[in-house]
Design an enzyme around this catalytic site. Structure first.
Site, mmCIF file in Angstrom:
data_model
loop_
_atom_site.group_PDB
_atom_site.id
_atom_site.type_symbol
_atom_site.label_atom_id
_atom_site.label_comp_id
_atom_site.label_asym_id
_atom_site.label_seq_id
_atom_site.Cartn_x
_atom_site.Cartn_y
_atom_site.Cartn_z
ATOM 1 N N THR A 85 0.871 -1.180 0.000
ATOM 2 C CA THR A 85 0.000 0.000 0.000
ATOM 3 C C THR A 85 0.912 1.236 0.000
ATOM 4 O OG1 THR A 85 -0.126 -0.140 2.421
ATOM 5 C CG2 THR A 85 -1.974 -1.047 1.184
ATOM 6 N N GLU A 155 11.663 -5.695 8.977
ATOM 7 C CA GLU A 155 12.601 -6.265 8.014
ATOM 8 C C GLU A 155 13.896 -6.584 8.751
ATOM 9 O OE1 GLU A 155 12.973 -3.916 4.440
ATOM 10 O OE2 GLU A 155 10.808 -3.702 4.355
ATOM 11 N N CYS A 268 7.747 1.433 5.348
ATOM 12 C CA CYS A 268 6.607 1.493 6.272
ATOM 13 C C CYS A 268 6.461 2.823 6.996
ATOM 14 C CB CYS A 268 6.699 0.365 7.287
ATOM 15 S SG CYS A 268 6.490 -1.244 6.535
ATOM 16 N N LYS A 331 18.163 0.368 6.602
ATOM 17 C CA LYS A 331 18.659 -0.111 7.902
ATOM 18 C C LYS A 331 19.502 -1.353 7.643
ATOM 19 C CE LYS A 331 14.981 -3.181 9.439
ATOM 20 N NZ LYS A 331 14.040 -3.460 10.494
HETATM 21 C C1 UDX Z 1 8.685 -1.011 11.000
HETATM 22 C C2 UDX Z 1 8.088 -1.441 12.344
HETATM 23 O O1 UDX Z 1 9.116 -1.549 13.331
HETATM 24 C C3 UDX Z 1 7.360 -2.769 12.198
HETATM 25 O O2 UDX Z 1 6.757 -3.138 13.414
HETATM 26 C C4 UDX Z 1 6.322 -2.638 11.104
HETATM 27 O O3 UDX Z 1 5.660 -3.861 10.893
HETATM 28 C C5 UDX Z 1 6.942 -2.155 9.811
HETATM 29 O O4 UDX Z 1 7.666 -0.944 10.023
HETATM 30 P P1 UDX Z 1 10.857 -1.700 9.599
HETATM 31 O O5 UDX Z 1 10.392 -0.727 8.559
HETATM 32 O O6 UDX Z 1 11.351 -3.045 9.176
HETATM 33 O O7 UDX Z 1 9.669 -1.969 10.648
HETATM 34 O O8 UDX Z 1 12.045 -0.981 10.386
HETATM 35 P P2 UDX Z 1 12.394 -0.528 11.876
HETATM 36 O O9 UDX Z 1 13.281 -1.504 12.499
HETATM 37 O O10 UDX Z 1 11.172 -0.144 12.613
HETATM 38 O O11 UDX Z 1 13.245 0.775 11.538
HETATM 39 C C6 UDX Z 1 12.654 1.859 10.815
HETATM 40 C C7 UDX Z 1 13.644 2.955 10.573
HETATM 41 O O12 UDX Z 1 13.896 3.665 11.776
HETATM 42 C C8 UDX Z 1 15.020 2.530 10.056
HETATM 43 O O13 UDX Z 1 15.405 3.426 9.026
HETATM 44 C C9 UDX Z 1 15.925 2.653 11.264
HETATM 45 O O14 UDX Z 1 17.252 2.909 10.903
HETATM 46 C C10 UDX Z 1 15.292 3.841 11.976
HETATM 47 N N1 UDX Z 1 15.542 3.882 13.429
HETATM 48 C C11 UDX Z 1 15.094 2.888 14.239
HETATM 49 C C12 UDX Z 1 16.186 4.993 13.969
HETATM 50 O O15 UDX Z 1 16.592 5.923 13.250
HETATM 51 N N2 UDX Z 1 16.389 5.046 15.326
HETATM 52 C C13 UDX Z 1 15.953 4.077 16.163
HETATM 53 O O16 UDX Z 1 16.150 4.203 17.382
HETATM 54 C C14 UDX Z 1 15.298 2.955 15.603
#
Ligand code: UDX
Length: 451
Positions: A85, A155, A268, A331
């Site tokens: 989506t 992910e 996301c 990430k």
């Molecule tokens: C996210 C949600 O965590 C998950 O529950 C949902 O189902 C989908 O979206 P994801 O997109 O895989 O998951 O990544 P996530 O681990 O949440 O990290 C998102 C982003 O935030 C990354 O770019 C990461 O580098 C950043 N991040 C995360 C920060 O900049 N600081 C933090 O403390 C944590």
């Protein structure tokens, strides 16, 4: 159970393999023939730890297969919708066209006589989507019960998060008979997980849809909060990593998701908070989510800040300077380049005239394909050769472990921007580097207050 999963991207392919691992008979349906062929050959079309082994074992066990032929899913008892989506071009709202076409496909192929089948929505959708899908199914005359069953997987941890979830949410129809059909069906699907005492919450459609966007909005808010604190630290000589640690000891705040840096990206968080704001606007409650606009703005500002830091280290000019960017994925443990802060920073520096080299342990091939303008190399040693500034923008373990002394011998000028605050400043400074973190300006003091 006989299960279909419609949409075989990061979410759907992993969900399909995990359902097979729970003993079910699973068919994954996708419109992309190349993806289907690759999955059937046991070759994942994306990078995800633990997934290759799971995929090959389930294919070999004969419980899992992938197809582009929609008629193959006709007799499944439950159909999971796991299509994307994405954000609509030029708008904040989500593009629901893939959801709509998944529903159309289902209505076309599902029979009328076999008794009710369940549609279990996993995609992240605007609140009110499940209700509308139920209406469309009812109008078609097919016996389909719609349940919303949001997915919270991250992910990089997708298999683990699917097989050992924090919680399972069923957004059930208001009609008690249909709600019972939906509940029983998903209980049977997840029997093995529920046996491990995973909390299971029964809600209505709207609550389940909101749970997902609320969770992602909260996580995004936490990250932008700490990045806002990083701005304060930069202005005063504070250190945001110490600040995060100190406030994180309070259980009510918690230490997780307080890592300041170049901010959040991916498929996301960014698009989900925007779609949530757009939906709130349609519902006449946009004020409730105005704060998310600020969350988004703080996040995007971090990317600009990294570019400006690099520019400053180079005396305000990128032209004539060589720059290395370590990391391209949004990430670590992922090759996903969608809305990646690292890639956006690299692209900006490149467009301002730097001779830019970028590397990533998993995303290099995808990067070459997506951004042919960028000079992509396979190793850190190649990337940093004779550069004037190094930016670490995705915190892969191998980058966290870099040896500042070894690296010092490869670069032309020892400038490092630690865009994820994962390096130990003292070690780098000792090795002769000019170290810059995000919100770690320990060499600046605050303007004294007037007393
Ligand atoms: C996210 C949600 O965590 C998950 O529950 C949902 O189902 C989908 O979206 P994801 O997109 O895989 O998951 O990544 P996530 O681990 O949440 O990290 C998102 C982003 O935030 C990354 O770019 C990461 O580098 C950043 N991040 C995360 C920060 O900049 N600081 C933090 O403390 C944590």
């Amino acid at each position: 159970m006989r299960i279909s999963v419609i949409g075989c991207g990061y979410l759907g392919a992993v969900h399909a393999a995990c359902m097979a691992r729970l003993g079910h008979d699973v068919i994954g349906l996708d419109v992309d023939q190349a993806k289907v062929t690759s999955l059937n050959a046991g070759v994942p079309p994306f990078y995800e730890p633990d997934f290759p082994e799971l995929l090959t074992s389930q294919l070999a066990a004969g419980r899992l297969r992938f197809t582009t032929d929609a008629s193959c899913i006709a007799d499944a008892q439950v159909h999971f919708i796991a299509v994307g989506t994405p954000q609509l071009a030029g708008r904040n709202a989500a593009d629901l066209s893939y959801v709509r076409s998944a529903v159309n496909t289902l209505i076309e192929v599902v029979g009328t006589s076999a008794g009710p089948a369940v549609i279990a929505g996993k995609s992240t959708v605007p609140v009110g989507t499940a209700e509308r899908i139920q209406q469309i199914c009812d109008e078609s005359g097919k016996d389909l019960v719609v349940v919303w069953n949001p997915e919270f997987l991250r992910e990089g941890f997708a298999v683990q998060d699917t097989l050992a979830p924090d919680r399972i949410v069923y957004g059930l129809p208001d009609d008690p008979e249909r709600a019972e059909i939906g509940r029983r069906c998903l209980d049977e699907c997840y029997q093995e997980l529920l046996g491990d005492r995973t909390p299971r919450l029964l809600t209505n459609h709207a609550t389940a849809e909101l749970v997902k966007v609320a969770a992602n909005s909260f996580l995004a808010t936490k990250i932008s909060f700490i990045n806002a604190m990083a701005e304060l630290c930069d202005a005063t000589g504070g250190d945001v990593t110490q600040l995060a640690e100190a406030i994180g000891y309070d259980d009510r705040i918690g230490r997780k998701f307080l890592r300041a840096g170049v901010g959040f990206g991916g498929g996301c968080l960014p698009k989900d908070i925007r779609a949530f704001m757009a939906r709130a606007g349609e519902l006449g409650v946009d004020q409730a989510l105005t704060f998310l606009r600020e969350v988004d703005a703080i996040n995007l500002r971090q990317r600009d800040k990294a570019v400006e830091m690099a520019s400053k280290l180079l005396g305000g000019r990128f032209v004539g300077h060589k720059v290395a960017v370590l990391g391209a994925a949004f990430k670590p443990n992922s090759d996903d380049l969608r809305d990646s802060p690292a890639l956006q920073v690299a692209q900006q520096i490149w467009s301002r005239g730097a001779d830019l080299v970028i590397t990533d342990p998993a995303a290099a091939d995808a990067l070459r394909h997506k951004r042919p303008n960028l000079q992509v190399v396979d190793t850190v040693a190649e990337a940093v050769q004779d550069v004037d500034v190094v930016l670490l923008l995705t915190e892969w373990q191998e980058y966290r472990e870099l040896d500042p002394v070894e690296l010092r011998n490869l670069v032309r000028t020892p400038n490092i921007i630690d865009g994820r605050n994962v390096l130990e400043p003292a070690r780098w400074i000792e090795a002769g580097w000019n170290y810059r973190g995000m919100g770690r300006h320990a060499n600046r003091t605050a303007t004294p207050v007037s007393l």
